[in-house]
Design an enzyme around this catalytic site. Structure first.
Site, short mmCIF file in Angstrom:
data_model
loop_
_atom_site.label_atom_id
_atom_site.label_comp_id
_atom_site.label_asym_id
_atom_site.label_seq_id
_atom_site.Cartn_x
_atom_site.Cartn_y
_atom_site.Cartn_z
N ASN A 157 0.83 -1.20 0.00
CA ASN A 157 0.00 0.00 0.00
C ASN A 157 0.86 1.25 0.00
O ASN A 157 1.97 1.22 0.54
CB ASN A 157 -0.91 0.02 1.24
CG ASN A 157 -2.10 -0.88 1.05
OD1 ASN A 157 -2.55 -1.06 -0.07
ND2 ASN A 157 -2.59 -1.45 2.15
N CYS A 179 -5.74 -7.49 -3.54
CA CYS A 179 -6.20 -7.05 -2.23
C CYS A 179 -7.39 -7.89 -1.84
O CYS A 179 -8.24 -8.20 -2.67
CB CYS A 179 -6.57 -5.57 -2.33
SG CYS A 179 -7.30 -4.95 -0.81
N HIS A 180 -7.46 -8.27 -0.58
CA HIS A 180 -8.53 -9.18 -0.15
C HIS A 180 -9.76 -8.47 0.42
O HIS A 180 -10.66 -9.11 0.93
CB HIS A 180 -7.99 -10.19 0.86
CG HIS A 180 -7.27 -9.53 1.99
ND1 HIS A 180 -6.28 -10.13 2.71
CD2 HIS A 180 -7.38 -8.29 2.49
CE1 HIS A 180 -5.83 -9.29 3.62
NE2 HIS A 180 -6.49 -8.18 3.51
N HIS A 216 -9.56 -0.21 -1.99
CA HIS A 216 -10.08 0.20 -0.68
C HIS A 216 -11.28 1.13 -0.77
O HIS A 216 -11.78 1.62 0.25
CB HIS A 216 -8.97 0.86 0.19
CG HIS A 216 -7.92 -0.09 0.62
ND1 HIS A 216 -6.72 0.29 1.17
CD2 HIS A 216 -7.88 -1.45 0.58
CE1 HIS A 216 -5.98 -0.78 1.44
NE2 HIS A 216 -6.67 -1.83 1.10
#
Lengths: 465, 465, 465, 465
Positions: A157, A179-180, A216
């Site tokens: 990140n 990304c999870h 995000h």
């Protein structure tokens, strides 16, 4: 690489940040469980000793009887050495140390700016990006020179700007970011299905979603399980839990854990926009005006999520260092359980061992309408035989797109500022960040202070008086 | 229409808002000075008596010996009557009364939200738009029915949404919006030329500029006088006057006049972005985060501009009503001086009497890159023989475009909300406005209150409990 | 529909053109082999008796012991009746009869224009489209009224214009077009793999390709089998067989069969453009200038493909009518072998029973760069749980895109001409077709003659004297 | 440069191709008539003596009493010398000699391919482009090095590819291309106004047009004189003269003059497309399929235009060389009459001496919809104070755009081929040219022959056996 009997041998993976006591161990576990691929993992880290520890830990794992995927782990002294001959490159680094991150996250609190994570956007995310981009410039150049055909997977990140920098420096790079966070939202939809419809334990892979947005701050505008429209199920679910919040497990109370939330931010966004925000509340809250969810600690408590402090991170690191020692000596052993990460499945699909559709971060070439060409976006993509092709994902509602674009343009400005080392340009991004809700004068003071705190990584910058 | 000897006769202009005691009189004066065109001006106003007063005033003017442009003025009872046979339509209305505007501008002050104008963006601009859009829906439909080929000139605020609504309802309309704010910036550049280079009294038409942005938030990225690069001149000028501010005329002190500023907002934006904001500071301040220039009255004073109160507007209206009486009785007469407006020059160019390039508000068909197709933008355009074609104006810097897009998307959302009478959608625009820097809860309360105060004009809306 | 135990019951499929003696039987066979779905197939045809024959044939099949997928077949008297309640609509009609097709294909021969198929582009394809579009207008309107949420699968040619018309009339339609031509090219790549690399019998599904273009003029710019780059393999294969041609099976000699070719057109295009044309040579030859491959029968022979005559089609139809009788009486029975069509797999994926990626024809929303938005293009797409999302497929080389765009614009022009019944507009498409290599005067004569021959289906047209 | 009293002194113009006996003399005449600008013209030519002759001729002109614009002419030995310090660069060269042009135009005749000009598109235009592009690469690089801020005006054909090459090599170049073909169409509209409406002698500048397309294949979709819609006037005019053709002056009979036509091609295109083709018929005929207007000399005669032979050009050159001698010795003097060119007016507008709107060739940045970004297109543009901004010109009808795009893509392919010296790529453009209506085999033979004939200018090419 060699292909025989549906298996692929002699694969070389370069792991940048290979001293990691988290992501690297997850990868080891996932590789250990997979029998169709094997080869060498070259661990590179600016902390060579950490990489060497992982070499020992990884090779010990490979020796275990119950391990199906046998890999050779090898610490490398230089980035070049790790990249030469690599078929895959994994990037998972900590840009700077937790001391710089302490400034990123907590320096703004003096001005009443609170951040729940501080590594993606917000004042912390921007300054972290300024520090990280030069590192990714170096990595991109090294990949261009040593393994231009390798597939590059980034976990670092700020995700968007890391991937964006790789493409800026080496446009032909075959890179994507993983990304999870979206997986967590699929799991939440599975919970909603149970709560509202009584259908239990649907695995997240069977929750079919259309994903679009930026890392995000990703959104789902269509979700389905078989013939059930999950958008409608979720609406009922949100209405039911809007006030109380929803926490799935008794022991994961949001009040005790800075990583857990009661999903109230997500619910509130859904009620306003009609689409599902697909990331943790701690991340989501940072992408919108600070006076919405992050005005002050009390507001954060009302919205039932937590502020992750850097002192917690420092403690956590100590625990992981302890664990590293135990793993190295053999005192502790990995459990071969599901990590929930998809890296190994992606590698397999790129090797031609079965197709995979999942969400990734890549430059926008039309997969999302209404977001500039070239900006890094997160959507579903098809992994299939050395090809990675985004799936056309449509368009966000105007009112959501507006929130997303504000960040996209800020990211583009931050990138240019980092490449040019341009204080004014960087500051124009800083004051346009939705969390920077202070006067221009205070913003200038804060920005300078934060740059000073990370100046070790800002080679060539002139921080204005 | 008849063309003879380079003159055009029998032109019909419909003036919607024809009872106006401001814009209408300017038009009369400008028409009176122009000998190449003549015909009838049909005045329509919801206040018929006001239109009738202007009929008397206008016809008296036409009788004067010193008047070259002879027009017949005629008040109309209905919108339809005014539009039938119109070659041009001018729209200059006050949407609602100053009582509604009082709420628009001052209701937010309870929550610490200050607005310097309150008619374009900000909470006031959004609520004004919700009230105005249905009026423009009616006007667009009437034009479509009664004079689809007429050229339509809008002066009403919120400019962007008024023009946008006309095109949404009747896509073939030949409409554009005019605003003199950019002219003021050209004049400021002329002052800078004098101050820095000693070149005096350059008329604004000779200041060649490239214009791009949206109304009241327009930007100049290239300005030139002969061989002089005015961007460079302006930079020196800004550096000289950044702290003190610059006010051109002694009697126009910003402290005494709610319309005047010392240009400090404009200077500050220039230093941050490198391009020239081309509108009055009172407008500019409303387009950016409230904590920058409009945090509180003290901040406003520091930045040296004024908050225009609605009580001032009410007083001013009284003065204009008095003047109207005097004009009607002949006690007072118009001076035939320059009004600074361009409407008559535009009409002439559209009639084929000489080309004109000036800035207008029209849907984006590529004149600006990086702003969605169809959004109403302000750029230069070429008026030439029944054609109006925007000039390709390029692209704003990313950090400025981000500020502009936030408003563009908010405007699109506001339009949709007004057409659907959708409270939630409207509220999502409201809370994304840069001036609405309050909690979601307070924002909801304020929004409801403001809608209540204008509900007379919100037919069919359901204001949520 | 009902979902139980991973199966879906009570599905309703409307089959327009349900009297077909080809595609309908394939569908029956494929449904019979599939145990996870069941329901009703409603057969509608302008020839009711044909549909009724298929009702008998289909229901007899469902009675068989060895059949796993049990469906009820039901002939319908009206289009409406068949569409009501449909979950899926399949469109597979013959627009007009073989008499009209005889004119489409053979009338141009008088002017030296030869066509190998005549149903897609070329003079025949254009006139066929003019006849077909009104039928698809009716179908689109009926779907909009009776089953707006149904998934619509088209098999009718001209594919592009059929799908394009559906979207023009009912933009919210969930329609796509399927064609097996690309599969044939995958099989050819499998043959090349065998011939060049000695790897045998790779199923076409394992040949991973990126597909982009328009139906019957689709291209592959990336093909891979595991770690093998098939673009390179194909290059060697083309060089080996360029002169001799390549025919896979002894009994499928191109000289004896109007459907088989020796792939020389495909090879020649590859050598010029570096990308693989992914359709049969008979189709490909019609998309490029007539003097390349279709100058005269001798040229066709040199390039080793065949001209499919309509008299052959008429004979073939007789054979199929005979077979229909035998199937109806039970004299003959279907073999339950692989048909090579994907319709049933697509239906399953849309029902949420497993994802599928395959090539389809849909409006361009960005899946191909460089082709206008909205034009129907062929690319891969992801079928997943009531969603169908194209995969981003990139951009054709400029020199290929030029050939494709010529057809795309001709198709758009043909559509507009058909909707407006505009002779001049249609003629402008006709003379821009690459096969119409004759003088403007002759072209006009030919076009009128061809329209006269199909005028029964050109209601409202005025064919100019 | 110095500005005094509305005049500009000490301007430096570099003239590449300064030995020209045509365009250069026009420029001299136009400069001589204009009193507001003065300075130096530096003449560079690969034939230094020719440039030197023009130095003598130009300076003699400047000495004349009746000349208002006094310029110093100076022949330069090198390109660099001419460019250093240049404010403006004019490029007007003959790429190669008339011997190469003889091959361009006449070699294809062996295969039945006739060209009326052969310098823009068609086999001749493509080969000319392959020869010219390397020259423009050199010029672009020299401008980048020696006068990057100069305005660059190109007159050389093939116009589109010359301008395109300049931007490809030096994207920041301030270049545009000028061509008078559109002016001719304005004059034709003026004639139509006289013929149909009886309005005489309207100057072309008062014919207001919207222009869009590519050079020599430009279109007008809106034309107006005051309140008169010239599209309607032209329609009547075309209907009146379609069969007979229209030739304005008795002595300009199309049969006697290879430059004159009876406008029948233009009329025919108008009837088919409804928009006005704005170039000479000789040019237009080359942009569309060869079997339309250029099938053979008889067809050309029917359409009443001429084929310009290179032997005529050679003769003409001799005449101009004779004239050059007479001008040099003073035996002959220039008449100071109107040349009809706009270069000097453009220079004045760029110097800030009054705005100008006229048609130019520039990269597409949105001025035309439906044509790729970056391709060089011809539209109106605003010249104003060191800025040149295209006017938004809309979109061509689909059926016309298709014809234009075919050339645009061919030009892009030709450019890439020239830069890479790629025979196959160049050949793919060659066979896609609408005039190359021959078999692939013949096309290959012809292309090789034509390349051989110009190989002196194809440094680094490998012409395939």
């Amino acid at each position: 690489m060699r292909y025989t009997d549906g298996k692929v041998h002699d694969i070389t993976i370069a792991y940048i940040g290979g001293g990691s006591r988290g992501w690297a161990w997850n990868l080891m576990t996932d590789l250990a469980k997979e029998e169709s691929i094997s080869g060498t993992v070259k661990l590179y880290d600016i902390d060579y000793d950490a990489a060497h520890d992982n070499e020992i830990i990884g090779n010990a794992l490979s020796m275990r009887q119950d391990v199906k995927g046998k890999w050779l782990y090898k610490a490398c002294e230089t980035l070049e050495e790790s990249l030469k001959g690599a078929d895959f490159v994994i990037i998972s680094i900590l840009p700077g140390t937790f001391d710089e991150m302490e400034s990123d996250v907590h320096a703004p609190e003096k001005y009443g700016i609170y951040q729940s994570v501080g590594d993606t956007v917000g004042p912390g995310g921007i300054v972290r990006a300024l520090r990280t981009i030069p590192m990714f410039v170096d990595i991109a150049n090294a990949i261009k020179e040593h393994c231009p055909d390798a597939w590059v997977i980034n976990y670092t990140n700020p995700m968007t700007l890391c991937v964006r920098t790789l493409y800026e420096i080496f446009p032909q790079i075959k890179a994507f970011g993983c990304c999870h966070e979206v997986f967590g939202t699929q799991k939440l939809l599975s919970r909603a299905l149970q709560d509202i419809e009584g259908i239990e334990n649907v695995p997240r892979e069977e929750i079919k979603i259309n994903v679009l947005g930026i890392n995000h701050f990703t959104w789902i505008d269509n979700a389905r399980y078989k013939d059930i429209d999950l958008m409608y199920v979720y609406k009922q679910f949100v209405n039911k839990y809007y006030e109380s919040g929803f926490v799935s497990d008794a022991n994961n109370n949001w009040m005790n854990n800075s990583f857990v939330s009661a999903e109230r931010v997500k619910f509130d966004l859904f009620l306003r926009y009609g689409v599902i925000a697909a990331a943790g509340d701690r991340h989501l809250a940072e992408f919108v005006p600070g006076y919405w969810y992050l005005k002050d600690p009390e507001t954060v408590r009302e919205w039932m999520f937590g502020l992750t402090t850097v002192s917690w991170r420092k403690e956590d690191l100590k625990r992981r260092l302890e664990r590293s020692k135990r793993l190295k000596t053999g005192e502790e052993k990995f459990e071969l359980k599901e990590t929930g990460e998809e890296g190994v499945r992606q590698i397999k699909a790129l090797l031609g061992l079965g197709d995979l559709v999942t969400n990734v971060n890549m430059p926008n070439h039309g997969q999302i309408e209404g977001i500039p060409y070239g900006a890094v976006v997160e959507t579903n993509a098809l992994f299939s035989g050395n090809k990675l092709k985004p799936v056309l994902s449509g368009k966000l509602p105007d009112n959501v797109n507006s929130l997303v674009l504000r960040q996209v343009y800020n990211q583009e400005t931050t990138l240019k500022a980092a490449l040019k080392r341009d204080f004014d340009l960087a500051f124009s991004a800083f004051v346009n960040d939705p969390l920077v809700t202070i006067s221009l004068k205070d913003a200038k003071k804060l920005f300078k202070e934060m740059l000073e705190n990370t100046k070790k990584y800002l080679d060539g910058w002139k921080i204005k008086a």
